[in-house]
Design a protein around this motif. Sequence first.
Motif, PDB file in Angstrom:
ATOM      1  N   SER A   3       0.857  -1.186   0.000  1.00  0.00           N
ATOM      2  CA  SER A   3       0.000   0.000   0.000  1.00  0.00           C
ATOM      3  C   SER A   3       0.893   1.236   0.000  1.00  0.00           C
ATOM      4  N   ASP A   5       0.922   3.793   1.834  1.00  0.00           N
ATOM      5  CA  ASP A   5       1.377   4.239   3.152  1.00  0.00           C
ATOM      6  C   ASP A   5       2.442   3.334   3.763  1.00  0.00           C
ATOM      7  N   ARG A  59      -0.231  11.715   4.853  1.00  0.00           N
ATOM      8  CA  ARG A  59       0.086  10.322   4.503  1.00  0.00           C
ATOM      9  C   ARG A  59       0.377  10.251   3.000  1.00  0.00           C
ATOM     10  N   SER A  61      -0.695   8.195   0.827  1.00  0.00           N
ATOM     11  CA  SER A  61      -1.904   7.983   0.014  1.00  0.00           C
ATOM     12  C   SER A  61      -2.678   9.290  -0.176  1.00  0.00           C
TER      13      SER A  61
ATOM     14  N   VAL B  55      -8.741   3.164  -2.522  1.00  0.00           N
ATOM     15  CA  VAL B  55      -8.306   3.554  -1.169  1.00  0.00           C
ATOM     16  C   VAL B  55      -9.111   4.766  -0.704  1.00  0.00           C
ATOM     17  N   GLU B  59     -11.590   4.743   2.521  1.00  0.00           N
ATOM     18  CA  GLU B  59     -11.345   5.597   3.685  1.00  0.00           C
ATOM     19  C   GLU B  59     -12.512   6.551   3.901  1.00  0.00           C
ATOM     20  N   THR B  65      -8.145   4.394   8.080  1.00  0.00           N
ATOM     21  CA  THR B  65      -7.129   4.303   7.044  1.00  0.00           C
ATOM     22  C   THR B  65      -7.271   2.958   6.346  1.00  0.00           C
ATOM     23  N   PHE B  66      -6.632   2.852   5.207  1.00  0.00           N
ATOM     24  CA  PHE B  66      -6.698   1.607   4.440  1.00  0.00           C
ATOM     25  C   PHE B  66      -6.213   0.438   5.289  1.00  0.00           C
ATOM     26  N   ASP B  67      -5.095   0.654   5.995  1.00  0.00           N
ATOM     27  CA  ASP B  67      -4.514  -0.448   6.772  1.00  0.00           C
ATOM     28  C   ASP B  67      -5.395  -0.842   7.952  1.00  0.00           C
TER      29      ASP B  67
END
Lengths: 225, 294
Positions: A3, A5, A59, A61, B55, B59, B65-67
Motif C-alpha cells: 500500500s 502508506d 500520509r 496515500s 483507497v 477511507e 485508514t486503508f490499513d
Amino acid sequence: MASADSIPGNADLMSFAMPRGASAYSKHCASCHGAQLQGDPVRAIPNLADADWLYGSGRVSEIERVVLYGIRSGNSKGWDLAHMPAFATPHPYDLYAMAPLTPGDIEDVTSYLLAFRHPQADETAVERGGRIFHDANQGVCSDCHGFDAKGDSAIGAPDLTDGVWLRGDGSRQSIEDSIAHGLAGRCPAWITVLSPVTIRALAVYVHSASTRASARTLSAGGKRE
Amino acid sequence: MNATRSMVLCGIGAVAGLAIAGVGLFSARGTATHSVPPEDVALVNQRPILRSDFVTQLESETGETFDQSTRAEKLKVLEEMVREELLVQRGLELDFAETDQSTRNALSTAMSQQVLAEATTSQPSEQQLQQFFDQNPARYATDGILTVRHLVIPLRGGSATGQQMVKAHEAVTALRTDTPAEAVVARYGLTEPRNDGDEFYFAARIHLGDPLFEAALKLKEGTVSEPLLAADGVHILKVIKNKVPVPLTFDRARLQVMTDLKDAQQTRLMQATLKFLRGRSKILVATDYGDYKP
C-alpha cells in the motif's frame, strides 16, 4: 502489492521511489512549490516541507490523491469543496449567498485571529471579532475553520491558531488582505500526464521531505510553527 | 480428391477464423487480458478501477485508514465500485448522454472544466503578470472606505414643499455647526435609513444609490452636502471619513493579478473552444429563429 502508506517503511521501495520522485518533482512541481519544497507565501503556495497539511494529514496515500486529481483542478475527483470568500466584495462567495463584511468587521476578525498568539491592545475588538467569527449569519468563519479556529483538513481550511500562514507573513495587513480578497489556490491533476508509478514516487518524495522537516523541528526541541 | 480436400480444409479454416473474430468483436472477453495491472484493483470489461480511487473510497466510507480497514470492508467497497462501473457502462450503452438531462449536465460541466483546466492550473510568468498589471492599473488599488451620515426628509408626492426645503436647509446648517446627527434628526423630524459606520465603496454605493454615492465622493471629510432632492425625499449627506483607494504596488497586488489573469485566460480559452466547435459543426436553425447566429 504494497500500500502507498507502507512504502516509507520499506528501504528497497524507498530507494526505488526517491530518485524518481525527486526527478518528477523538479520537473513538474518545483516551479510553484520551490526547489526546496518551501512554497511561496506571496502567491499563497503551500510549503510542502513543514509537515503542516491543508488537506489530510500528510500520509503518502493522501498526497498521492492530490497529485493524481489536484485541487480545484477541474477534475471531478480533485479537492474542491470550499474556498476562502472575498469579504470585501459585493458577493463574497460564489457557492451560496453570504453577506460582505465592513472594514471594521475585517479589522476585528483580524484582531481575534492575532490574539491567538499575541495579546491585542484592543480587547473589545477581539471580542467583536470572535462574535463575527462564530456568527452563522455574518462571517461564518467557524463553519470552515472550526469553532476553535483550528481548521479542517477535510476541506482544506487552514488552522488559524498555529502561526503557519498560507498567504503572507501573518501580519495584520496580510490577514486583512486574505479576508478581504479571499483565496482559492489550485494544483493541477497529473493523472493524465504522469504514470501511476511516477505519481506514487512523487508522493513518497514529498512525504519524505515533510517527515524530515518534522524530525528536525522535534530534535531542535521546538514546537512546529 | 486433393483439390476437394483442400477446399474443405480451407472452408473449415475460414469458418473457424470468422468464429474467433466474431467472438472477439461481439464479446468483451475476446479482447480481455487476464492480468490486472499493479496500479489497478480490478478491470471491468477492461476498464480499470484505480487502487488510488479504491483507497480513497474505502477511507471515505469507513472513516479509517486503508490499513485499519477489515478485509470485509475492503471487499464491500470493491463490490460497490465494480457495481458502479457496470452500471456506468450500461448507461453508456443506453446513450444516457443523449437522453438523460442530469447526465448531460454532468458532461457539460465536466467538459467545461476540462477545457479550462489548463488555464486553471497554469503558472503565469512574472512578465505576463507584470504586463497584465500594467495594462489594468485601475483594478489594483486599496479598497475605498466611506463613512457617511445619511439623513432624509421623506416625500410622498415626489416634490418637496417650500417648508420641507426650509427645514432641510436648517438641518444642513445645524450639521455644519457640529450639531450631532442624532439631535438634528430629532429636532427636524428627519429619518436615517441606516448607519453602518465604515463601509467599503461598493457597499456604500449599494446603500446610497449611484447619485448619492457620487455626491458623497465629492465631499471632503467633515463637510455636509446641500439638500439633494430626489423622488423619494430630500437627502442630506455628512461625510465623516473618505479613505480614497490608493494604487497597489505590483508586489502587493501579485496574487490578485494572478487570479484576474487566469480568469481572463479562461474566458479566452472557452471562447476559442466554442468558436472551434462551432466552426467544425453544422448547426441548422429553424426558420422562425433565423435571427440566431450560432
